[in-house]
Design a protein around this motif. Structure first.
Motif, short mmCIF file in Angstrom:
data_model
loop_
_atom_site.label_atom_id
_atom_site.label_comp_id
_atom_site.label_asym_id
_atom_site.label_seq_id
_atom_site.Cartn_x
_atom_site.Cartn_y
_atom_site.Cartn_z
N GLY A 6 0.78 -1.23 0.00
CA GLY A 6 0.00 0.00 0.00
C GLY A 6 0.81 1.28 0.00
O GLY A 6 0.28 2.37 -0.17
N LYS A 7 2.11 1.16 0.22
CA LYS A 7 2.97 2.34 0.27
C LYS A 7 3.82 2.43 -0.98
O LYS A 7 4.24 1.41 -1.52
CB LYS A 7 3.92 2.22 1.47
CG LYS A 7 3.27 2.49 2.79
CD LYS A 7 3.22 3.98 3.02
CE LYS A 7 2.57 4.29 4.36
NZ LYS A 7 2.31 5.73 4.50
N MET A 8 4.11 3.66 -1.39
CA MET A 8 5.08 3.82 -2.46
C MET A 8 6.44 3.92 -1.79
O MET A 8 6.67 4.82 -0.99
CB MET A 8 4.77 5.08 -3.25
CG MET A 8 5.35 5.05 -4.62
SD MET A 8 4.52 6.24 -5.65
CE MET A 8 5.49 7.65 -5.24
N VAL A 9 7.33 2.97 -2.08
CA VAL A 9 8.61 2.98 -1.38
C VAL A 9 9.72 3.64 -2.18
O VAL A 9 10.68 4.12 -1.62
CB VAL A 9 9.05 1.56 -0.96
CG1 VAL A 9 8.09 0.97 0.05
CG2 VAL A 9 9.18 0.65 -2.17
N VAL B 189 12.74 8.12 -2.36
CA VAL B 189 12.74 6.83 -1.68
C VAL B 189 12.20 7.01 -0.26
O VAL B 189 12.38 8.06 0.35
CB VAL B 189 14.16 6.21 -1.67
CG1 VAL B 189 15.09 7.01 -0.78
CG2 VAL B 189 14.11 4.76 -1.23
N ALA B 190 11.52 5.99 0.25
CA ALA B 190 11.03 6.03 1.61
C ALA B 190 11.77 4.97 2.41
O ALA B 190 11.34 3.82 2.48
CB ALA B 190 9.52 5.78 1.65
N CYS B 191 12.91 5.38 2.98
CA CYS B 191 13.70 4.43 3.77
C CYS B 191 14.47 5.24 4.80
O CYS B 191 15.04 6.28 4.48
CB CYS B 191 14.66 3.65 2.86
SG CYS B 191 15.81 2.60 3.77
N LEU C 27 8.80 9.70 2.15
CA LEU C 27 9.52 9.82 0.89
C LEU C 27 10.52 10.97 0.97
O LEU C 27 10.18 12.07 1.40
CB LEU C 27 8.55 10.07 -0.26
CG LEU C 27 7.89 8.86 -0.91
CD1 LEU C 27 6.94 9.32 -1.98
CD2 LEU C 27 8.91 7.90 -1.48
N GLU C 28 11.74 10.71 0.60
CA GLU C 28 12.77 11.77 0.56
C GLU C 28 13.40 11.76 -0.83
O GLU C 28 13.45 10.72 -1.48
CB GLU C 28 13.85 11.49 1.60
CG GLU C 28 13.35 11.59 3.03
CD GLU C 28 14.37 11.07 4.03
OE1 GLU C 28 15.59 11.17 3.75
OE2 GLU C 28 13.95 10.54 5.06
N THR C 29 13.88 12.94 -1.22
CA THR C 29 14.49 13.01 -2.55
C THR C 29 15.93 12.53 -2.50
O THR C 29 16.71 12.98 -1.68
CB THR C 29 14.44 14.46 -3.07
OG1 THR C 29 13.08 14.87 -3.08
CG2 THR C 29 15.00 14.55 -4.48
N VAL C 30 16.27 11.61 -3.38
CA VAL C 30 17.64 11.14 -3.47
C VAL C 30 18.43 12.09 -4.37
O VAL C 30 19.50 12.58 -4.03
CB VAL C 30 17.69 9.71 -4.05
CG1 VAL C 30 19.13 9.25 -4.19
CG2 VAL C 30 16.91 8.76 -3.16
N GLU C 31 17.82 12.35 -5.52
CA GLU C 31 18.50 13.15 -6.52
C GLU C 31 17.49 13.43 -7.61
O GLU C 31 16.86 12.48 -8.11
CB GLU C 31 19.69 12.35 -7.09
CG GLU C 31 20.71 13.21 -7.79
CD GLU C 31 21.78 12.34 -8.42
OE1 GLU C 31 21.71 11.11 -8.29
OE2 GLU C 31 22.65 12.91 -9.09
N GLY C 32 17.28 14.66 -7.96
CA GLY C 32 16.33 14.99 -9.03
C GLY C 32 14.96 14.42 -8.76
O GLY C 32 14.32 14.73 -7.76
#
Lengths: 298, 319, 334
Positions: free
Chosen positions: B226-229, B309-311, B300-305
């Motif tokens: 159910g989550k977008m990872v 990712v949600a980790c 969710l955090e931005t890795v690049e551009g």
């Protein structure tokens, strides 16, 4: 490899006609010997009912009493013999066919249209509506069909119309259940969702997709139920709550002949056989249809 | 600037189950540009199909907003929504249950045209059906056959023709090739791709098959319970997966080559989606899981551009 | 001579239905060494499952009919055994795993008892001993022994498939036939199950026939590959033979149809058309009308076996005329 390209509208409509799926069903039904026997029998009964006036005179043969010729054994003039009032039993059976088939079909139509609608609504919408409808019908279902019919006839009075209403109403819960189950199994198919996705409204979906696809078990059930409706009619008439004498009906003929069963068995034999044969043939057809309509057997 | 055709914000869909609320889709957000494909991947029960259906309002969302061309379609009346369905369509997974067995090919394809009163003239409508059949590569002689007489690939073509019968701009493809044989699968994938170029379609491509999604999508969103990872442009996601689940998923694909690669074999069972605790839902199968993963829900955090990712631990693990 | 667990020779099976005769298998030859794994690859209707069922002599008769051919399993000619003897062979010499783990278990019997039942039938052990053995097998497939007391619905799909593997392995068969054992499973679960199967196969030195439509799965577990098309094995060889030295146009077509995960720009080249109508197979090569290399002879004459090495052969006319022929495009990297 190229397939010949036909482009015009005319060509397509002329060449490739839509095949009827009922034709396939008929082909498969034909393969079942028992179903064909049932069909032939029921066709004979239908013919008798349809052409009754050409076979015997209602007033003279079926109703007209003739004390001189009472209780005659089967002969060339009286094929099935005569009853205690000297009426020709064959003529009475023929006219009885009319009533039996008529009451059977009409009462099942009543049950099918009312029960079917309720069942379709319950199945399609589900939830609270489903619960409300089905619990009410469960109460009806708790009463034995014949008892329910007796109660209704007793309340409304004995007549052909009331008989049909009684037998019809007592069959509503059964039809509602079958239609509901059938609709439920179709409802979750993806093509229903697909219809919703292209903007179809509920009534279009029910009429165009749900019902046609849930037809098979309903058709089978209805065929079998015509048989049991004929039984119910005869039973009610037998106990004096259905068709009243002198109108010839298989049930009341049985009741009338009961007293003479020891010496003149043929009086009850022929109406009894008529009931057995119609019910049997309808059941044979029903079973044949069940197999013919089952796509899994393809 | 590119044009966003569909935007989903904080979408939630909970189902009632005897044991409590089943969180099928839980707070999912994304946007798709016109003419692009968003691939949604995940394993069974991750909520990818539910997401597709909620977007088309075949299921009503529990919460969240869905903007199609700037309009919040969750607020539209049934009549307005029916109008919008001319543009938003769906292609189903199972070509055996998604076509009404009692209708012929032409009846199936023309049904949307009739229902939406697009072409009234019978002859013109027939021409349109033929045109659609040509478009999806269905031989015209099949026009009066029934779906059960045809194979899976052809049936899927019927489904595609039906979805294109209206003024379709946006299609949710729900596992459109999963039920098909490999050689037929390639035919259908190529067809969908050609149609996209020809008609400027926008796709949401839902699948469990990562090789298909890589081949097909511009952006990929990975879902887990159910989550977008993780979400990223396809190239980025496949060359540089950050979430441990995405990594495991990618490594688990059996590749039809002889050079062996190391596989990440996940241990543990999938957590129940019913009333999940607010922690990382992947924690019990994750080889990197630490205390924080079992205490807090990652965002969710931005890795690049465009890569999100949600980790909890992605920074550490990357470094 | 090598010791073969399975030898199928010239097997022809047809199904006689109301609509006509389906030629399901048209001359299948398979030899499998002990301890080796053969991958049987093909699309729906190619005859993979019929081949598998014929080894267990479980092809339903009627409508199925073995036209000719022989199967020798562990030295026993299967076709000549009585039904009673077959029952002993099934489970003990050869076991089968089916595709759908959801329906293969009895929902009202505890998992442990289902495994124990299989054991007690073949090994004549007491109930306690079979249950103890069942626990052992269950732990072998990675499920804690205390879950013996649970019912199938309490297990996830991957665990059910493990239970089925446990049942299949409970009597240590010499040959395991696995019919798409991981198709119904998710990718990560599939990886677990495949890993398990590889492990067990080595542990028991068991031969395996693995049916799959997925060349990726085959590449992972198999030693040999047989590509089936329309009831024929069109190409067979070691993994290297078939993957690196592809000979049959259909095999090539299969490879070109798979999206390559490592190269997203690569174009898919589908095989055109559809498999021939099984009621009405062409007189020549069944792949003729879908083949890019088709010649006149392919239309009229059935191709015969052409060997490239001891292990590698194909049935294709291309090589009878020009043994040096090589297929034009193979997308997958070597």
């Amino acid at each position: 490899m190229s397939t010949p390209t036909t482009t015009t509208y005319e060509k397509h409509t002329l060449n490739t006609k839509k095949k009827s799926q009922w034709l396939d069903v008929w082909k498969r039904l034909k393969k079942s010997r028992t179903a064909v026997i049932g069909l032939i029998l029921i066709l004979v009964f239908l013919m008798l009912a349809l052409f009754a006036p050409f076979i015997a005179d209602y007033e003279k043969d079926a109703l007209g009493m003739n004390v001189k010729e009472r209780l005659q054994s089967p002969s060339l003039t009286h094929w099935f013999g005569t009853d205690e009032f000297g009426r020709d039993i064959f003529a009475r059976i023929v006219y009885g066919t009319r009533i039996s088939l008529f009451v059977g079909i009409i009462s099942v139509s009543i049950a099918l249209s009312l029960g079917g609608t309720l069942g379709a609504i319950a199945g399609y919408y589900g939830g609270r509506i489903d619960n409300a409808i089905m619990r009410v019908l469960d109460v009806l279902l708790a009463i034995p069909t014949i008892l329910l019919a007796i109660t209704i006839v007793a309340a409304l009075g004995a007549s052909i119309l009331n008989l049909m209403i009684a037998v019809g109403i007592s069959n509503i819960p059964g039809f509602a259940r079958v239609v509901r189950a059938s609709v439920l199994s179709v409802k979750d198919q993806e093509y229903i969702e697909s219809a919703r996705a292209i903007g179809a409204r509920d009534h279009t979906i029910i009429l165009k997709h749900v019902l046609p696809n849930s037809m098979a078990p309903i058709v089978v059930f209805a065929t079998l139920k015509v048989a049991s409706a004929i039984m119910a009619t005869s039973s009610l008439s037998f106990i004096g709550l259905g068709i009243q004498p002198p109108t010839p009906e298989w049930g009341n003929m049985l009741a009338g002949g009961r007293a003479y069963i020891r010496d003149h068995m043929y009086i009850v034999l022929s109406p009894g056989l008529a009931i057995v044969l119609t019910v049997l043939s309808l059941n044979l057809i029903g079973d044949g249809l069940r197999d013919a309509l089952d796509p899994k057997l393809k | 600037m590119s044009k966003i055709i569909l935007e989903v914000k904080n979408l939630k869909k909970y189902f009632d189950s005897p044991k409590g609320k089943l969180h099928a889709v839980d707070d999912v957000s994304f946007a798709i540009e016109k003419g692009k494909t968003l691939g949604v991947v995940g394993e069974s029960g991750c909520g990818k199909s539910t997401t597709g259906r909620v977007i088309l309002r075949l299921l009503e969302a529990t919460d969240g907003e869905i903007f199609y061309k700037g309009v919040n379609i969750r607020k539209l009346s049934a009549a307005k929504m029916r109008e919008l369905r001319r543009e938003m369509q769906i292609i189903f997974q199972d070509p055996f249950s998604s076509l009404d067995p009692r209708n012929t090919v032409s009846e199936i394809i023309e049904e949307p045209i009739i229902l939406n009163k697009l072409i009234k003239n019978k002859k013109q409508r027939f021409e349109r059906v033929l045109e659609l059949m040509d478009l999806v590569g269905l031989s015209r002689r099949l026009i009066n056959t029934y779906p059960h007489e045809l194979d899976g690939g052809r049936r899927q073509r019927i489904g595609i023709a039906r979805a294109l019968a209206l003024n379709t701009e946006f299609i949710v493809c729900d596992e459109p090739v999963s039920a098909l044989d490999v050689s037929i699968q390639a035919q259908i994938l190529n067809l969908l791709k050609n149609l996209q170029h020809k008609l400027g379609l926008t796709y949401i491509f839902i699948t469990h098959d990562l090789s298909v999604v890589n081949h097909f999508s511009d952006d990929v969103a990975v879902m887990y319970l159910g989550k977008m990872v993780e979400k990223a442009p396809a190239e980025e996601l496949f060359s540089h997966p950050v979430h441990p689940y995405t990594q495991a998923l990618l490594s688990a694909i059996p590749r039809p080559t002889l050079d062996k690669h190391e596989k990440i074999i996940l241990k543990g069972e999938i957590t129940s989606p019913i009333e999940p605790e607010p922690i990382c839902r992947f924690a019990n199968r994750c080889r990197y899981a630490e205390d924080i993963c079992r205490r807090e829900e990652p965002q969710l955090e931005t890795v690049e551009g465009e890569h999100e990712v949600a980790c909890h631990r992605w920074r550490e693990l990357e470094g | 001579m090598k010791d073969h667990i399975l030898e199928i020779k010239d097997l022809h099976i047809q199904f006689n239905t109301d609509e006509g005769v389906v030629q399901a298998l048209n001359g299948i030859d398979i030899t499998l060494e002990r301890g080796k794994t053969l991958g049987l690859v093909g699309e729906t209707g190619a005859g993979k499952t019929t081949t598998a069922l014929s080894i267990l002599r479980l092809v339903p008769r009627p409508p199925g009919e073995v036209v000719r051919g022989s199967i020798i399993l562990d030295g026993i000619p299967i076709m000549e055994q009585s039904e009673y003897e077959m029952e002993k062979i099934r489970g003990k010499t050869v076991s089968m795993i089916f595709q759908d783990p959801m329906t293969a278990l009895n929902p009202v019997i505890k998992v442990g008892e289902q495994i124990a039942e299989a054991i007690s039938i073949h090994q004549k052990l007491s109930k306690e001993k079979s249950l103890a053995k069942a626990r052992e097998v269950l732990e072998l497939v990675g499920i804690p022994g205390n879950r013996m007391q649970e019912y199938p619905h309490q297990f996830s799909g991957g665990m059910k498939q493990r239970v089925i593997i446990a049942i299949a392995l409970s009597c240590s068969p010499k040959l395991l036939i696995a019919d798409e054992p991981t198709t119904a499973l998710d990718v990560t679960i599939q990886a677990q199950v495949l890993e398990l199967m590889k492990e067990l196969k080595q542990k028991f030195h068991m031969a395996m026939v693995m049916i799959s439509h997925d060349l990726g799965v085959v590449a992972e577990v198999c030693d040999d590959v047989a590509i089936m098309y329309a009831g024929k094995i069109v190409e067979q060889g070691s993994l290297e033979d078939v993957f690196l030295r592809t000979k049959h146009p259909y095999t090539e077509g299969l490879f070109n149809s798979i999206p390559n995960i490592d190269d997203r720009k690569a174009e898919l080249i589908p095989i055109r058309g559809l498999m021939s109508d099984p009621y009405n197979l062409p007189s020549g090569c069944p792949f003729f009308d879908r083949c890019d290399y088709a010649m006149d002879i392919c239309r009229t004459e059935k191709p015969v076996k052409h060997s490239f090495s001891d292990t590698h052969f194909t049935e294709c006319h291309l090589y009878t005329a020009q043994p040096e022929f090589s297929l034009k495009s193979k997308k997958t990297k070597e």
